[in-house]
Scaffold this motif. Structure first.
Motif, mmCIF file in Angstrom:
data_model
loop_
_atom_site.group_PDB
_atom_site.id
_atom_site.type_symbol
_atom_site.label_atom_id
_atom_site.label_comp_id
_atom_site.label_asym_id
_atom_site.label_seq_id
_atom_site.Cartn_x
_atom_site.Cartn_y
_atom_site.Cartn_z
ATOM 1 N N GLY A 14 31.402 23.314 32.382
ATOM 2 C CA GLY A 14 31.557 22.141 31.080
ATOM 3 C C GLY A 14 30.872 20.781 31.508
ATOM 4 N N PRO A 43 35.628 17.964 33.194
ATOM 5 C CA PRO A 43 34.574 18.175 33.945
ATOM 6 C C PRO A 43 34.009 16.770 34.353
ATOM 7 N N PHE A 126 35.544 30.917 36.515
ATOM 8 C CA PHE A 126 34.471 32.175 36.818
ATOM 9 C C PHE A 126 34.878 32.648 38.015
ATOM 10 N N PRO A 160 25.096 22.750 41.031
ATOM 11 C CA PRO A 160 24.494 23.293 42.315
ATOM 12 C C PRO A 160 24.779 24.205 42.770
ATOM 13 N N GLY A 182 24.230 14.461 48.809
ATOM 14 C CA GLY A 182 24.368 13.094 48.367
ATOM 15 C C GLY A 182 25.753 12.803 48.695
ATOM 16 N N GLN A 184 28.081 8.738 48.347
ATOM 17 C CA GLN A 184 27.908 7.434 47.761
ATOM 18 C C GLN A 184 29.606 6.774 47.858
ATOM 19 N N ILE A 285 22.652 17.782 45.907
ATOM 20 C CA ILE A 285 21.735 17.625 44.785
ATOM 21 C C ILE A 285 20.282 18.402 44.793
ATOM 22 N N VAL A 301 21.068 27.113 33.939
ATOM 23 C CA VAL A 301 20.776 26.022 33.312
ATOM 24 C C VAL A 301 21.077 24.818 34.148
ATOM 25 N N GLY A 302 20.803 23.539 34.078
ATOM 26 C CA GLY A 302 20.864 22.188 34.696
ATOM 27 C C GLY A 302 20.891 22.395 36.363
ATOM 28 N N ASP A 303 22.062 21.837 37.062
ATOM 29 C CA ASP A 303 21.764 21.706 38.226
ATOM 30 C C ASP A 303 21.689 23.476 38.948
HETATM 31 C C1 LIG Z 1 25.674 11.702 44.676
HETATM 32 C C2 LIG Z 1 24.837 11.844 43.620
HETATM 33 C C3 LIG Z 1 24.315 11.024 42.454
HETATM 34 C C4 LIG Z 1 23.546 11.382 41.274
HETATM 35 N N1 LIG Z 1 23.255 10.453 40.511
HETATM 36 C C5 LIG Z 1 22.783 10.764 39.525
HETATM 37 C C6 LIG Z 1 22.230 9.847 38.477
HETATM 38 O O1 LIG Z 1 22.249 8.523 38.703
HETATM 39 N N2 LIG Z 1 21.684 10.016 37.311
HETATM 40 C C7 LIG Z 1 21.468 11.649 36.879
HETATM 41 O O2 LIG Z 1 20.879 11.981 36.035
HETATM 42 N N3 LIG Z 1 21.794 12.369 37.777
HETATM 43 C C8 LIG Z 1 22.564 11.991 39.034
HETATM 44 N N4 LIG Z 1 22.872 13.036 39.687
HETATM 45 C C9 LIG Z 1 22.629 14.587 39.506
HETATM 46 C C10 LIG Z 1 23.941 14.844 38.253
HETATM 47 O O3 LIG Z 1 25.080 14.480 38.427
HETATM 48 C C11 LIG Z 1 23.493 16.444 37.938
HETATM 49 O O4 LIG Z 1 22.262 16.816 37.625
HETATM 50 C C12 LIG Z 1 24.319 16.824 36.662
HETATM 51 O O5 LIG Z 1 25.950 16.600 36.837
HETATM 52 C C13 LIG Z 1 24.143 17.991 36.359
HETATM 53 O O6 LIG Z 1 24.868 18.733 35.313
HETATM 54 P P1 LIG Z 1 25.556 20.310 35.213
HETATM 55 O O7 LIG Z 1 25.967 20.274 33.604
HETATM 56 O O8 LIG Z 1 24.171 21.055 35.509
HETATM 57 O O9 LIG Z 1 26.368 20.445 36.478
HETATM 58 P P2 LIG Z 1 27.747 19.663 36.601
HETATM 59 O O10 LIG Z 1 27.636 18.409 36.224
HETATM 60 O O11 LIG Z 1 27.959 19.656 38.238
HETATM 61 O O12 LIG Z 1 28.786 20.584 35.924
HETATM 62 C C14 LIG Z 1 29.109 21.899 36.518
HETATM 63 C C15 LIG Z 1 30.443 22.117 36.024
HETATM 64 O O13 LIG Z 1 30.633 23.558 36.363
HETATM 65 C C16 LIG Z 1 32.103 23.518 36.788
HETATM 66 N N5 LIG Z 1 32.279 24.914 37.488
HETATM 67 C C17 LIG Z 1 31.902 24.997 38.956
HETATM 68 N N6 LIG Z 1 32.081 26.327 39.122
HETATM 69 C C18 LIG Z 1 32.831 26.843 38.243
HETATM 70 C C19 LIG Z 1 33.677 28.296 37.939
HETATM 71 N N7 LIG Z 1 33.736 29.140 39.058
HETATM 72 N N8 LIG Z 1 34.311 28.315 36.975
HETATM 73 C C20 LIG Z 1 34.323 27.351 35.919
HETATM 74 N N9 LIG Z 1 33.573 26.317 35.847
HETATM 75 C C21 LIG Z 1 32.963 25.979 37.430
HETATM 76 C C22 LIG Z 1 32.452 22.427 37.434
HETATM 77 O O14 LIG Z 1 33.878 22.056 37.517
HETATM 78 C C23 LIG Z 1 31.576 21.365 36.697
HETATM 79 O O15 LIG Z 1 32.415 20.629 35.841
HETATM 80 C C24 LIG Z 1 23.471 12.603 40.889
HETATM 81 C C25 LIG Z 1 24.222 13.716 41.847
HETATM 82 C C26 LIG Z 1 24.787 13.329 42.929
HETATM 83 C C27 LIG Z 1 25.380 14.582 43.824
#
Ligand SMILES: Cc1cc2nc3c(=O)[nH]c(=O)nc-3n(C[C@H](O)[C@H](O)[C@H](O)COP(=O)(O)OP(=O)(O)OC[C@H]3O[C@@H](n4cnc5c(N)ncnc54)[C@H](O)[C@@H]3O)c2cc1C
Length: 421
Positions: A14, A43, A126, A160, A182, A184, A285, A301-303
């Protein structure tokens, strides 16, 4: 006996990518049943929270004031001995972007999907995925026990670790160095640094002479008004900054310098940033480029899909775009080709350019970084659109005789590899 349900689409995760997919499906195809599984109650990506306002404009989004921690008015880039500053005034804009409260931001995005009619299940994990009679059987659990959902489409937005894609054996990364660790630390922002300033430091020193250095990546300071971000509920506003770095796995293994050591060395060199750490977080990251983002009707999608800038590690916007494209494809009953064409046409070229530029950046020595930063200081930024300005800046820097061949040859080779792949 597991309880069994059916749905048109199951989304795992989410974050911005998963909620983007859910919102798009619910908006464009309100009759389709979309179930989003999120393993946490709320999330929240591990993140510095930096976004450019141009991408919010592109998506027609207006952020509520409560998710903006700090507006960004100025970006300072530091080389070993040269500095460059980009100021919002130079662009005739009040702000370049914002540092977000990721807890609030992710929740706001999720509520938009819910408002469109998506079903969001919090604290649902999941577990597994298998093929059954031409459909996908998703196995999940919550506090009440395990259950299954039989579905036409699955969207992996699990961040990721890409739990669904990995379960299916999809190839996500070219090399281990394409994933950064990463880290911080939230520390007091030194006086008199303005809270609206974002800072980046670059320094390579493979020999490491007692100075701070980060062979791959950089150190950042993203100022913030909220110290206790990890708990999800800010308790006291003030002047803080998220001091962070991303270090690739390879660097860590070969040079033996972890993200923690890079930050410790940085703080020894800049003691003003060494105030007591009030919170700490970290995560992976992805800094490669998307390789495989679909497997039949499973869209990644996404990370999870590596929709992240390899150059700066920002993935909020790229992930959101990929999520939206996956959602649009599901809404239309489309197939993998449509999804891949969708995200490629919006962000594919930018992701390839950023990956090529990352390779160039990592190959630069300190004196070359200084030349690059000095050229940045002379560069006239034309807009707040990083998609346009980063390639323009690279072309400007490439005019310098010492850097030209490195930028031109390496970028060309990497782009050519991407095109062949
Ligand atoms: C230290 C650090 C600094 C960063 N700084 C920046 C920044 O300044 N600007 C920027 O644009 N990006 C930044 N990023 C990258 C950014 O945080 C990610 O690219 C972004 O969160 C990706 O979104 P997403 O929806 O793909 O994944 P996520 O935001 O990681 O969401 C994934 C979701 O999946 C859920 N999930 C995982 N496994 C399961 C499962 N088995 N069942 C159900 N749910 C699950 C998790 O709980 C999570 O809520 C940074 C990353 C890091 C590590």
């Amino acid at each position: 006996m597991r309880q069994r349900e059916t749905a048109d689409c199951v989304i795992v995760g989410g974050g911005p990518a998963g909620s983007g997919a859910a919102e798009a499906i619910a908006k464009l195809a309100p009759r389709k049943q979309v179930i989003l599984l999120e393993k946490r109650a709320r999330p929240h990506g591990t993140c510095a929270g930096g976004v450019g306002f141009n991408w919010l404009d592109e998506m027609g989004m207006r952020l509520p004031a409560n998710v903006i921690e700090t507006p960004i008015k100025e970006v300072q880039v530091h080389g070993p001995s040269q500095d460059a500053t980009i100021h919002a005034d130079d662009l005739g804009k009040p702000e370049l972007g914002a540092v977000l409260d990721r807890w609030g931001f992710d929740e706001w995005l999720l509520c938009r999907a819910i408002a469109e009619g998506a079903e969001v299940r919090r604290n649902h994990h999941f577990d597994d995925i298998v093929r059954e009679n031409g459909k996908w059987l998703v196995k999940a659990h919550n506090a009440d026990g395990p259950y299954e959902i039989l579905t036409d489409y699955v969207i992996d937005a699990s961040g990721p670790s890409a739990f669904v894609a990995k379960r299916l054996g999809m190839k996500l990364d070219e090399e281990p160095s394409d994933v950064h660790v990463g880290l911080q630390w939230t520390v007091p922002l030194p006086d008199p640094i303005p809270i609206e300033r974002l800072e980046l430091w670059f320094k390579r020193d493979p020999e490491f002479q007692g100075d701070w250095a980060c062979k791959t990546g950089y150190v950042w300071s993203f100022a913030s008004r909220h110290p206790y971000w990890d708990g999800g509920n800010p308790v006291k506003a003030g002047r803080y900054t998220r001091l962070g770095t991303g270090v690739d796995m390879e660097h860590n293994r070969i040079a033996g310098r972890s993200a923690k050591e890079v930050l410790e060395q940085f703080q020894r060199h800049f003691p003003d940033f060494a105030g007591p750490t009030v919170s700490e977080n970290g995560g992976l990251i992805p800094t490669g480029q998307p390789l495989q983002t679909a497997w039949e009707n499973v869209f990644v999608v996404g990370d999870a899909g590596r929709h992240v800038s390899a150059l700066h590690g920002g993935g909020i916007w790229f992930g959101r775009v990929a999520g939206e494209e996956a959602g649009k494809t599901v809404a239309k009953g489309g197939a993998a080709e449509q999804y891949e064409r969708g995200w490629q046409s919006r962000i594919g070229w930018t992701l390839r350019v950023h990956y090529a530029l990352k390779k160039v950046l990592y190959s630069l020595e300190n004196k070359e970084i200084d030349i690059m930063v000095a050229e940045m200081a002379k560069f006239k930024v034309g807009s707040a659109d990083a998609q346009v300005e980063i390639p323009r800046l690279a072309m400007h820097v490439a005019k310098h005789p010492l850097l030209g061949s490195k930028f031109a040859v390496k970028t060309f080779l990497e782009m050519a590899k991407g095109a062949v792949a």
